[in-house]
Design an enzyme around this catalytic site. Structure first.
Site, PDB file in Angstrom:
ATOM      1  N   HIS A 226       6.691   1.127   3.219  1.00 57.72           N
ATOM      2  CA  HIS A 226       7.255   2.296   3.924  1.00 57.72           C
ATOM      3  C   HIS A 226       6.245   2.792   4.947  1.00 57.72           C
ATOM      4  O   HIS A 226       5.082   2.398   4.921  1.00 57.72           O
ATOM      5  CB  HIS A 226       7.557   3.424   2.933  1.00 57.72           C
ATOM      6  CG  HIS A 226       6.319   4.002   2.295  1.00 57.72           C
ATOM      7  ND1 HIS A 226       5.662   3.381   1.257  1.00 57.72           N
ATOM      8  CD2 HIS A 226       5.598   5.114   2.578  1.00 57.72           C
ATOM      9  CE1 HIS A 226       4.599   4.090   0.919  1.00 57.72           C
ATOM     10  NE2 HIS A 226       4.525   5.150   1.708  1.00 57.72           N
ATOM     11  N   HIS A 283       2.913   0.459   4.809  1.00 58.31           N
ATOM     12  CA  HIS A 283       1.995   0.200   3.699  1.00 58.31           C
ATOM     13  C   HIS A 283       2.756   0.176   2.381  1.00 58.31           C
ATOM     14  O   HIS A 283       3.908   0.593   2.306  1.00 58.31           O
ATOM     15  CB  HIS A 283       0.872   1.245   3.681  1.00 58.31           C
ATOM     16  CG  HIS A 283       1.352   2.666   3.648  1.00 58.31           C
ATOM     17  ND1 HIS A 283       1.852   3.311   4.758  1.00 58.31           N
ATOM     18  CD2 HIS A 283       1.443   3.559   2.645  1.00 58.31           C
ATOM     19  CE1 HIS A 283       2.206   4.535   4.430  1.00 58.31           C
ATOM     20  NE2 HIS A 283       1.974   4.726   3.151  1.00 58.31           N
ATOM     21  N   ARG A 293      -3.746   3.480 -12.360  1.00 63.24           N
ATOM     22  CA  ARG A 293      -4.221   3.941 -11.052  1.00 63.24           C
ATOM     23  C   ARG A 293      -3.553   5.261 -10.662  1.00 63.24           C
ATOM     24  O   ARG A 293      -2.354   5.427 -10.819  1.00 63.24           O
ATOM     25  CB  ARG A 293      -3.918   2.879  -9.992  1.00 63.24           C
ATOM     26  CG  ARG A 293      -4.303   3.297  -8.588  1.00 63.24           C
ATOM     27  CD  ARG A 293      -4.182   2.136  -7.602  1.00 63.24           C
ATOM     28  NE  ARG A 293      -4.609   2.564  -6.294  1.00 63.24           N
ATOM     29  CZ  ARG A 293      -3.794   2.870  -5.278  1.00 63.24           C
ATOM     30  NH1 ARG A 293      -2.477   2.760  -5.419  1.00 63.24           N
ATOM     31  NH2 ARG A 293      -4.278   3.275  -4.126  1.00 63.24           N
TER      32      ARG A 293
HETATM   33  O1  LIG Z   1      -0.929   4.991  -3.749  1.00 61.52           O
HETATM   34  C1  LIG Z   1      -1.124   4.500  -2.641  1.00 61.52           C
HETATM   35  O2  LIG Z   1      -2.069   3.759  -2.403  1.00 61.52           O
HETATM   36  C2  LIG Z   1      -0.169   4.793  -1.512  1.00 61.52           C
HETATM   37  C3  LIG Z   1       0.571   6.102  -1.652  1.00 61.52           C
HETATM   38  C4  LIG Z   1       1.529   6.322  -0.520  1.00 61.52           C
HETATM   39  O3  LIG Z   1       1.694   5.492   0.334  1.00 61.52           O
HETATM   40  C5  LIG Z   1       2.316   7.568  -0.429  1.00 61.52           C
HETATM   41  O4  LIG Z   1       2.239   8.421  -1.347  1.00 61.52           O
HETATM   42  O5  LIG Z   1       3.043   7.723   0.586  1.00 61.52           O
HETATM   43 FE   LIG Z   2       2.733   6.316   2.058  1.00 59.24          FE
END
Ligand SMILES: O=C(O)CCC(=O)C(=O)O
Ligand SMILES: [Fe+2]
Length: 344
Positions: A226, A283, A293
């Site tokens: 996204h 990403h 995590r």
């Molecule tokens: O947890 C991550 O590394 C990415 C989180 C993310 O992309 C978001 O919360 O929009």
């Molecule tokens: Fe994000």
């Protein structure tokens, strides 16, 4: 002003199975609902193992050039020497872990409402994908006290204090980054004034993400691909990698965060303002077998009713002018098609 960004989601209720996360720790295998097709290629390795996103030292005298270059090439970079008070990053991670380690019945008491934006639940992008994600989230906009009181009737204050303090410092850091990034573009005086005034009439959201340890990480995903919608995002990885960024010509590139650094990425809104000079960054997050995590994302934007479009001196406008609220509404309905729907 907070309520207006909240309202932007009101017209698109989410179905319950796209809202309520599983009780992940009770699972010994990845259920079919969370097994993604191979075509998503979660384990793909980048064509160049040494490829990594830029690292920008915020104390470097050439900061404006460095940030401008990082935004134009990658749209995502790490920042060091960000000057956050010590303990802040640890505190927000500690409180996030405390929340996600509560029993599932307790967390479901603060479930996001189907038309709402804050509280516990699956990622907002869930309805756009055929499979579910190995993820649970908690969204804060402004005060978290109403939800925290439900979770910990007698011990909510430390959670709220950590969230408030974190948001306060993130707001300042995000705004300074925003202005530094813009200093690499040719802006008119009124545009500069508009940008400087975002600080006093912003909207923002804090997203706590939890990716429990997963029995079979190659078959599922933490967070599907996204782009973020607002101006920029500051991400705290809490010392466990998992974020990957897509770069044209290279594929998925893992982000290995330097200890104590933060990751900053351009969102759709800054991409639009820059008239496409800064790429908005696609990403995703992958999960792992052994570690639970946590990540904390802070999204920074102008107020929901602000009208925006590409800055005037950056060539023929690639996108039309609209309000943030309208854009969020388009994104909520069309996700990755949103930008093409506002293209001139
Ligand atoms: O947890 C991550 O590394 C990415 C989180 C993310 O992309 C978001 O919360 O929009
Ligand atoms: Fe994000």
């Amino acid at each position: 002003q907070m309520s207006t960004l909240l309202e932007a989601y009101k017209d698109d209720p989410v179905q319950l199975h796209h809202l309520i996360p599983l009780d992940f720790p009770s699972l010994r295998a990845v259920p079919e609902s969370h097994v993604w097709p191979e075509s998503y290629n979660f384990r793909v390795s980048p064509s160049d193992e040494n490829l990594s996103i830029p690292i920008v030292d915020l104390k470097d005298p050439n900061i404006a050039d460095n940030i401008g270059r990082a935004c134009q090439t990658w749209g995502i970079f790490q920042v060091t020497n960000h000057g956050l008070p010590s303990g802040l990053l640890e505190d927000v991670e500690y409180e996030a872990r405390r929340l996600f380690s509560l029993p599932v019945e307790q967390k479901r008491k603060v479930l996001r409402s189907p038309c709402g934006a804050t509280g516990y639940g699956c990622a907002r992008i869930t309805p756009f994908f055929p499979k579910l994600m190995w993820h649970e989230g908690f969204t804060v906009m402004g005060s978290s006290v109403d939800h925290a009181r439900v979770l910990w009737p007698h011990g909510y204050k430390r959670f709220c204090d950590a969230m408030d303090n974190y948001q306060k410092h993130m707001k300042t850091l995000a705004h300074n980054l925003f202005l530094t990034i813009l200093s690499s573009l040719d802006l008119s005086e009124p545009e500069k004034n508009w940008a400087a005034a975002v600080y006093d009439s912003e909207s923002n959201a804090l997203q706590l993400n939890s990716y429990p340890a997963c029995p079979d990480p190659t078959r599922t995903i933490g967070l599907a691909p996204h782009t973020d919608s607002l101006l920029l995002t500051i991400l705290h990885h809490c010392e466990t990698n998992g974020l990957q960024t897509f770069r044209d010509g290279f594929g998925w590139v893992p982000v290995h965060q330097v200890s104590g650094a933060l990751t900053v990425n351009v969102g759709d809104l800054l991409h639009i303002l820059s008239n496409g000079k800064f790429p908005t960054v696609c990403h995703r997050a992958v999960v792992n077998r052994t570690r639970h995590r946590i990540s904390v994302a802070y999204f920074y934007g102008p107020r929901a009713d602000s009208v925006f479009g590409p800055f005037s001196r950056l060539g023929f406008p690639r996108y039309r002018t609209l309000t943030l609220k309208e854009y969020i509404g388009i994104k909520a309905k069309h996700l990755d098609k949103a930008l093409s729907l506002i293209t001139n």
